[in-house]
Design a protein around this motif. Structure first.
Motif, PDB file in Angstrom:
ATOM      1  N   GLY A  15       0.777  -1.242   0.000  1.00 14.29           N
ATOM      2  CA  GLY A  15       0.000   0.000   0.000  1.00 14.29           C
ATOM      3  C   GLY A  15       0.801   1.279   0.000  1.00 14.29           C
ATOM      4  N   ILE A  16       2.085   1.218  -0.393  1.00 10.45           N
ATOM      5  CA  ILE A  16       2.902   2.434  -0.327  1.00 10.45           C
ATOM      6  C   ILE A  16       2.341   3.550  -1.206  1.00 10.45           C
ATOM      7  N   LEU A  17       1.739   3.198  -2.328  1.00  6.81           N
ATOM      8  CA  LEU A  17       1.242   4.215  -3.251  1.00  6.81           C
ATOM      9  C   LEU A  17      -0.014   4.913  -2.738  1.00  6.81           C
ATOM     10  N   GLU A  18      -0.677   4.289  -1.748  1.00  6.73           N
ATOM     11  CA  GLU A  18      -1.880   4.900  -1.187  1.00  6.73           C
ATOM     12  C   GLU A  18      -1.563   5.781   0.018  1.00  6.73           C
ATOM     13  N   SER A  19      -0.355   5.699   0.537  1.00  3.95           N
ATOM     14  CA  SER A  19       0.018   6.535   1.689  1.00  3.95           C
ATOM     15  C   SER A  19       0.123   7.989   1.230  1.00  3.95           C
ATOM     16  N   PRO A  20       0.006   8.958   2.164  1.00  2.00           N
ATOM     17  CA  PRO A  20       0.086  10.371   1.759  1.00  2.00           C
ATOM     18  C   PRO A  20       1.350  10.695   0.971  1.00  2.00           C
ATOM     19  N   ALA A  21       2.511  10.231   1.464  1.00  3.20           N
ATOM     20  CA  ALA A  21       3.752  10.508   0.742  1.00  3.20           C
ATOM     21  C   ALA A  21       3.856   9.648  -0.510  1.00  3.20           C
ATOM     22  N   GLY A  22       3.370   8.408  -0.438  1.00  2.00           N
ATOM     23  CA  GLY A  22       3.451   7.511  -1.578  1.00  2.00           C
ATOM     24  C   GLY A  22       2.704   8.006  -2.798  1.00  2.00           C
ATOM     25  N   GLN A  23       1.714   8.873  -2.566  1.00  2.00           N
ATOM     26  CA  GLN A  23       0.994   9.449  -3.696  1.00  2.00           C
ATOM     27  C   GLN A  23       1.858  10.417  -4.496  1.00  2.00           C
ATOM     28  N   LEU A  24       3.022  10.767  -3.938  1.00  2.00           N
ATOM     29  CA  LEU A  24       3.967  11.644  -4.646  1.00  2.00           C
ATOM     30  C   LEU A  24       4.989  10.849  -5.453  1.00  2.00           C
ATOM     31  N   ILE A  25       4.893   9.526  -5.425  1.00  2.00           N
ATOM     32  CA  ILE A  25       5.787   8.690  -6.242  1.00  2.00           C
ATOM     33  C   ILE A  25       5.236   8.634  -7.662  1.00  2.00           C
ATOM     34  N   ASN A  26       6.054   9.029  -8.622  1.00  2.00           N
ATOM     35  CA  ASN A  26       5.652   8.800 -10.020  1.00  2.00           C
ATOM     36  C   ASN A  26       6.710   8.018 -10.792  1.00  2.00           C
ATOM     37  N   THR A  27       7.799   7.661 -10.114  1.00  2.00           N
ATOM     38  CA  THR A  27       8.881   6.918 -10.767  1.00  2.00           C
ATOM     39  C   THR A  27       9.442   5.890  -9.808  1.00  2.00           C
ATOM     40  N   ILE A  28       9.642   4.680 -10.324  1.00  2.00           N
ATOM     41  CA  ILE A  28      10.309   3.624  -9.570  1.00  2.00           C
ATOM     42  C   ILE A  28      11.724   3.477 -10.100  1.00  2.00           C
ATOM     43  N   SER A  29      12.670   3.437  -9.167  1.00  2.00           N
ATOM     44  CA  SER A  29      14.077   3.286  -9.519  1.00  2.00           C
ATOM     45  C   SER A  29      14.600   1.981  -8.947  1.00  2.00           C
ATOM     46  N   GLN A  30      15.356   1.249  -9.760  1.00  2.00           N
ATOM     47  CA  GLN A  30      16.130   0.127  -9.253  1.00  2.00           C
ATOM     48  C   GLN A  30      17.558   0.262  -9.744  1.00  2.00           C
ATOM     49  N   HIS A  31      18.459  -0.476  -9.076  1.00  2.00           N
ATOM     50  CA  HIS A  31      19.875  -0.369  -9.389  1.00  2.00           C
ATOM     51  C   HIS A  31      20.374  -1.697  -9.939  1.00  2.00           C
ATOM     52  N   HIS A  32      21.378  -1.601 -10.809  1.00  2.00           N
ATOM     53  CA  HIS A  32      21.862  -2.851 -11.393  1.00  2.00           C
ATOM     54  C   HIS A  32      23.304  -2.731 -11.877  1.00  2.00           C
ATOM     55  N   TYR A  33      24.090  -3.747 -11.542  1.00  2.00           N
ATOM     56  CA  TYR A  33      25.433  -3.915 -12.090  1.00  2.00           C
ATOM     57  C   TYR A  33      25.489  -5.275 -12.768  1.00  2.00           C
ATOM     58  N   SER A  34      26.261  -5.358 -13.843  1.00  2.00           N
ATOM     59  CA  SER A  34      26.293  -6.576 -14.638  1.00  2.00           C
ATOM     60  C   SER A  34      27.206  -7.647 -14.061  1.00  2.00           C
ATOM     61  N   GLY A  35      27.892  -7.326 -12.999  1.00  2.00           N
ATOM     62  CA  GLY A  35      28.774  -8.265 -12.320  1.00  2.00           C
ATOM     63  C   GLY A  35      29.351  -7.573 -11.104  1.00  2.00           C
ATOM     64  N   SER A  36      30.225  -8.251 -10.381  1.00  2.00           N
ATOM     65  CA  SER A  36      30.797  -7.691  -9.159  1.00  2.00           C
ATOM     66  C   SER A  36      32.319  -7.821  -9.180  1.00  2.00           C
ATOM     67  N   PHE A  37      32.977  -6.771  -8.696  1.00  2.63           N
ATOM     68  CA  PHE A  37      34.422  -6.828  -8.473  1.00  2.63           C
ATOM     69  C   PHE A  37      34.733  -6.594  -6.996  1.00  2.63           C
ATOM     70  N   CYS A  38      33.768  -6.820  -6.138  1.00  2.00           N
ATOM     71  CA  CYS A  38      33.935  -6.487  -4.721  1.00  2.00           C
ATOM     72  C   CYS A  38      34.968  -7.374  -4.021  1.00  2.00           C
ATOM     73  N   THR A  39      35.211  -8.558  -4.534  1.00  2.00           N
ATOM     74  CA  THR A  39      36.248  -9.423  -3.959  1.00  2.00           C
ATOM     75  C   THR A  39      37.418  -9.589  -4.920  1.00  2.00           C
ATOM     76  N   GLY A  40      37.417  -8.834  -6.037  1.00  2.00           N
ATOM     77  CA  GLY A  40      38.495  -8.910  -7.012  1.00  2.00           C
ATOM     78  C   GLY A  40      38.336 -10.090  -7.945  1.00  2.00           C
ATOM     79  N   GLY A  41      38.954  -9.988  -9.118  1.00  2.00           N
ATOM     80  CA  GLY A  41      39.001 -11.108 -10.054  1.00  2.00           C
ATOM     81  C   GLY A  41      37.684 -11.416 -10.724  1.00  2.00           C
ATOM     82  N   GLY A  42      37.766 -12.296 -11.719  1.00  2.00           N
ATOM     83  CA  GLY A  42      36.570 -12.849 -12.330  1.00  2.00           C
ATOM     84  C   GLY A  42      35.947 -12.045 -13.438  1.00  2.00           C
ATOM     85  N   ALA A  43      36.541 -10.912 -13.831  1.00  2.00           N
ATOM     86  CA  ALA A  43      35.935 -10.077 -14.865  1.00  2.00           C
ATOM     87  C   ALA A  43      36.611 -10.333 -16.207  1.00  2.00           C
TER      88      ALA A  43
END
Length: 529
Positions: A255-283
């Protein structure tokens, strides 16, 4: 047909003539935009900037001229500045103090994986927000506020400073608009990174977000009529990969979109990386560039996108790039990554993603832009002679996308059906009429590979209308996929001291009937005449 290598005898020695393989394909392109063609805005390729060194990007006492120049290069093609998001991990480590003019940061020690780490503590003052006035006229901004620390007072003070900056005469006169406020970065990872305990879930997040968002919206005096809206989600993973239950669908169901503040959402954002280098190697560079890998990485978001669009909301990747933890050395900073970014961006439009913010930080390996001098290697953190501000290869991909979109404000695109594992193509339409096409060969041509192969492309057209007779062909020239410099776009370079294009323009004008050749590790823009 492939050309078979020939053998000749020279004296008593057998010599192999390495002859490049030339294959041929025919592509069929509609002359009018098909139903469902994706509408494109000039800021399709936009930026996400790590908040901890925002003052370096914008400039403190005066604008960062190099940064403004490379942004203005896009405006020359589209009449639209890139959208700028300021936030990411460090938005959740930012506090406000009236005793600070601009910014005071505390950084962890650098490592070979992260030579330029994010700050663990950022304290900012009003000046930190005011320098938004240094951006080009008409820039739209997406700003992140701290949710992770669960400090309503700090978030309130940030909001006041933010709104003060955007209502200042210097910002208003330049029509720089705060389009979105984002409250919290990647809350689905809080229970991994110490922001919350292990029992934290999407129910708790929605409750927290509604509380903070209501406070922010009241402080900022936001309403349905306001120019400024709120960003929804900003999660790190797709629902397909997110085992913690965080997803656009989950917050909609709660119900986030029905909340008073949620009614101000007009865009959904998600994040994405195509792989990870957080432990090094593998790219591996060829893996990143591969057509099927690009599509597989993005297609996992399709359920999230469909659910978002079904609610009448826009869908963006508010933070994205090649490999997380600032990129992989000799992969994210190469010419091959430019071809990845171009195909990744254009394919994203075909599944309903309206804008992509490529993440940038000072000294990050995957940057499109390095906006100030660097004293340490981006690859391993070793000391180097000062390296002046410069663009990196991926910047060329953003320029190509901007040129393909153009300034009409009425451009659409469709993917061209090409039954080849490493050739991608997209047709662009202005006012529903075919105008351009982009073709990308994502086979990684590397040093020592021998002859460079190419694919010959012949054209046919469907629908009624004036079939083009000629075409202009502009080429992204690359030595090797692993190159980190010396690319040219239409014979010109953006690798200049001021970030402005330099050199004579080279464009081939050809009859349509001749077709065009596309080498391995190359992209072309065809303008139909």
């Amino acid at each position: 047909m492939p050309v078979i290598p020939r053998f000749i005898m020279w004296g008593t020695h057998l010599i192999t003539l390495v002859v490049p393989i030339v294959s041929a394909i025919q592509v069929t392109i509609p002359l009018t935009a098909p139903l469902g063609a994706a509408p494109l805005k000039g800021n399709l390729v936009s930026l996400s900037i790590e908040q901890d060194r925002w003052n370096d990007w914008a400039g403190m006492t005066e604008p960062n001229q190099f940064f403004n120049n490379v942004l203005d290069n896009f405006i020359q093609f589209t009449n639209t500045p890139p959208f700028v998001r300021i936030g990411a991990d460090s938005e959740d480590h930012t506090d406000f103090s009236y005793d600070v003019e601009y910014e005071e940061d505390i950084f962890p020690p650098p490592s070979t994986i992260r030579p330029y780490p994010e700050a663990t503590n950022i304290t900012v003052g009003q000046g930190f927000y005011d320098i938004i006035s240094h951006l080009p006229n008409g820039t739209e901004v997406h700003w992140g506020l701290n949710l992770r620390e669960y400090n309503l007072t700090a978030t309130y003070l940030e909001t006041v400073a933010l709104m003060n900056a955007f209502s200042s005469p210097a910002v208003v006169e330049k029509h720089i608009d705060l389009k979105f406020i984002e409250i919290g970065n990647e809350a689905d990872l809080y229970h991994h990174n110490g922001g919350r305990n292990s029992s934290y879930n999407v129910h708790g997040y929605v409750s927290e977000w509604e509380k903070f968002a209501h406070n922010v919206s009241m402080t900022a005096n936001l309403s349905q009529l306001s120019c400024t809206k709120l960003i929804g989600a900003a999660f790190a993973e797709s629902s397909h990969n997110n085992l913690s239950g965080f997803s656009p669908q989950a917050i909609f169901n709660l119900g986030i979109l029905e909340s008073p503040a949620g009614q101000l959402i007009n865009t959904i954002s998600q994040h994405h990386y195509s792989g990870s280098f957080c432990t090094g190697g593998g790219a591996v560079l060829q893996d990143l560039m591969t057509k099927s890998y690009i599509r597989g990485n993005l297609s996992v978001f399709i359920p999230d996108i469909k659910a978002t669009l079904a609610n009448g909301l826009d869908y963006i990747l508010g933070e994205t790039n090649s490999f997380s933890c600032h990129g992989a050395p000799n992969v994210s900073n190469t010419a091959g990554a430019a071809l990845w970014l171009l195909d990744y961006t254009l394919y994203a439009t075909q599944i309903g993603i309206s804008r992509l913010h490529f993440h940038e930080g000072i000294g990050y390996k995957y940057n499109l832009i390095q906006p100030l001098a660097l004293n340490y290697s981006i690859l391993d953190g070793s000391p180097i002679a000062p390296l002046a501000p410069h663009i990196q290869p991926a910047y060329y991909a953003a320029i190509i996308a901007a040129e393909a979109i153009g300034s009409s404000g009425a451009t659409e695109a469709v993917e061209i059906s090409i039954d080849e594992n490493n050739i991608s193509g997209y047709a662009f339409y202005e006012y529903s009429r075919l105008s351009k096409a982009v073709f990308i060969n994502t086979i990684a041509y590397l040093s020592g590979a021998g002859a460079r192969n190419s694919t010959h492309i012949d054209f046919s057209f469907t629908d009624f209308g004036n079939t083009p007779n000629n075409m202009c062909v502009k080429t992204l020239k690359i030595g090797y996929a692993s190159d980190t410099s010396n690319l040219t776009w239409g014979g010109q370079t953006y690798e200049t001291s001021d970030g402005r294009v330099s050199g004579p323009l080279i464009v081939d004008v050809l009859p349509i009937g001749s077709g065009v050749d596309l080498q391995d590790t190359e992209a072309i823009l065809v303008t139909f005449l």
